[in-house]
Design a protein around this motif. Structure first.
Motif, mmCIF file in Angstrom:
data_model
loop_
_atom_site.group_PDB
_atom_site.id
_atom_site.type_symbol
_atom_site.label_atom_id
_atom_site.label_comp_id
_atom_site.label_asym_id
_atom_site.label_seq_id
_atom_site.Cartn_x
_atom_site.Cartn_y
_atom_site.Cartn_z
ATOM 1 N N ILE A 24 -38.398 -27.462 -37.495
ATOM 2 C CA ILE A 24 -39.022 -28.412 -36.572
ATOM 3 C C ILE A 24 -37.969 -29.226 -35.828
ATOM 4 O O ILE A 24 -38.115 -29.529 -34.633
ATOM 5 N N MET A 25 -36.899 -29.592 -36.520
ATOM 6 C CA MET A 25 -35.814 -30.313 -35.851
ATOM 7 C C MET A 25 -35.224 -29.478 -34.718
ATOM 8 O O MET A 25 -34.983 -29.978 -33.613
ATOM 9 N N LYS A 26 -35.009 -28.181 -34.958
ATOM 10 C CA LYS A 26 -34.498 -27.289 -33.910
ATOM 11 C C LYS A 26 -35.489 -27.198 -32.754
ATOM 12 O O LYS A 26 -35.098 -27.203 -31.586
ATOM 13 N N LEU A 27 -36.757 -27.118 -33.091
ATOM 14 C CA LEU A 27 -37.799 -27.048 -32.060
ATOM 15 C C LEU A 27 -37.753 -28.273 -31.155
ATOM 16 O O LEU A 27 -37.763 -28.151 -29.918
ATOM 17 N N LEU A 28 -37.684 -29.458 -31.758
ATOM 18 C CA LEU A 28 -37.715 -30.701 -30.987
ATOM 19 C C LEU A 28 -36.397 -30.994 -30.281
ATOM 20 O O LEU A 28 -36.351 -31.825 -29.364
ATOM 21 N N GLN A 29 -35.348 -30.318 -30.701
ATOM 22 C CA GLN A 29 -34.060 -30.448 -30.005
ATOM 23 C C GLN A 29 -33.888 -29.364 -28.939
ATOM 24 O O GLN A 29 -32.803 -29.195 -28.390
ATOM 25 N N GLN B 92 -41.870 -27.114 -25.956
ATOM 26 C CA GLN B 92 -40.478 -27.433 -25.615
ATOM 27 C C GLN B 92 -40.308 -27.786 -24.142
ATOM 28 O O GLN B 92 -39.373 -28.500 -23.785
ATOM 29 N N THR B 93 -41.223 -27.319 -23.291
ATOM 30 C CA THR B 93 -41.129 -27.677 -21.861
ATOM 31 C C THR B 93 -41.466 -29.149 -21.635
ATOM 32 O O THR B 93 -41.116 -29.713 -20.596
ATOM 33 N N PHE B 94 -42.176 -29.776 -22.599
ATOM 34 C CA PHE B 94 -42.522 -31.191 -22.461
ATOM 35 C C PHE B 94 -41.343 -32.098 -22.799
ATOM 36 O O PHE B 94 -41.337 -33.277 -22.431
ATOM 37 N N LEU B 95 -40.369 -31.575 -23.523
ATOM 38 C CA LEU B 95 -39.288 -32.410 -24.077
ATOM 39 C C LEU B 95 -38.191 -32.693 -23.048
ATOM 40 O O LEU B 95 -37.961 -31.891 -22.154
#
Length: 326
Positions: free
Chosen positions: A208-213, A323-326
């Motif tokens: 999840i950390m990789k996803l949000l980064q 990930q496009t939202f981040l």
């Protein structure tokens, strides 16, 4: 009525003589096991499990008053609808015979249960309890009690990790705690990842950390799916819980200018983990949290109810869009 009302009646010794339990499986199992011994010794309980149910035998057991003052308890566990006429008759018999009790433990569809509940109204002398999934605090309290019974040393943050990994299914968590107690040592998050998911599986928190980064997560996702038994909904729920936790850290930091895991979550986390959550939480603004959570809930709904979709491919597309939202 709800769980808290049932707890009150149990404490007061004022349970109705006919009772229907349905909803969250862990709680229906837990309270069935708790209530039956309150009514009678095992030898006075006639139990029917699923297709074993036979109306005439059930009726005969609770219709005749005991010559020796003993009670007669009827316990039925079923996932199918029992004819209303039969249920009405069984409930009525508990009113005619004050030494008779009837517990229906229904594990089928809640919509069917709501129909069955019409036979267990207070007007007819019965009652029914619908149980809901426990929140994080309730789940940890039950797991803590079980861990103490097993003499298992495990921190609350590890219990939370187990609850999320098991798709918030408390019954599964209880089973895993018993297995983990066989390790004969204090259990850590790493132990849970190893022994619950199997050797070599990737920690969901790391994923999840990789996803949000905004890192490339396709390869890691395949490893997580393999380790989690290809449960896409479990992964979405874990991400939702993680993002919700980050939002709680964000709000607390904005209000107090500091962070405290115990005040935010109600239980401690390892210092390094607290630091990581706090640092990541302030990277996102509140409108983004709202957008992320709405997207995750939409994905979860589609995975649960949409028909004829490739869940694996759909999950990947959901996470790429996130990930496009981040």
């Amino acid at each position: 009525m709800y769980k808290r009302d049932l707890d009150t009646l149990i404490a007061q010794g004022k349970l109705p003589s006919a009772l229907l339990l349905y909803g969250e499986p862990f709680f229906t199992d837990f309270y069935a096991k708790k209530i039956l011994p309150l009514w009678a010794e095992k030898e006075h309980i006639l139990s029917f499990y699923f297709d074993e149910y036979h109306f005439e035998s059930a009726k005969n057991h609770i219709s005749q008053p005991s010559l020796f003052g003993d009670v007669s308890v009827l316990y039925i566990r079923s996932d199918k609808k029992i004819p209303k006429k039969e249920l009405d008759a069984l409930v009525a018999m508990t009113q005619k015979n004050p030494s008779s009790y009837f517990l229906l433990h229904f594990s089928g569809d809640d919509r069917v249960a709501r129909d069955i509940a019409k036979s267990f109204t207070k007007k007819k002398g019965g009652d029914f309890v619908r149980f809901f999934k426990p929140n994080m605090g309730e789940a940890i309290a039950f797991m803590r009690e079980e861990a103490n019974r097993l003499q298992l040393q495990i921190e609350n943050f590890a219990l939370q990790h187990l609850f999320v990994l098991q798709n918030e299914e408390l019954s599964l968590c209880m089973n895993e705690l018993e297995k983990l107690s066989l390790l004969g040592k204090p259990v850590t998050v790493s132990d849970i990842d190893t022994h619950v998911y199997g050797m070599g599986s990737l920690s969901l928190d790391t994923f999840i950390m990789k996803l949000l980064q905004k890192e490339d997560i396709k390869e890691d996702l395949m490893r997580v799916l393999d380790g989690a038994g290809s449960d896409e909904i479990r992964i979405i729920n874990a991400i939702t819980a993680y993002v919700t936790q980050l939002m709680m850290f964000h709000i607390y930091i904005k209000v107090h200018g500091r962070y405290d895991a115990v005040e935010i979550l109600g239980y401690p986390l390892p210092p390094q983990l607290v630091k990581e959550r706090a640092a990541m939480s302030i990277k996102f603004k509140l409108p983004l949290y709202k957008k992320l959570l709405e997207h995750l809930l939409s994905c979860e709904h589609a995975l649960k109810y949409a028909q004829q979709i490739d869940k694996n491919s759909y999950l990947i597309s959901c996470l790429i869009k996130l990930q496009t939202f981040l």
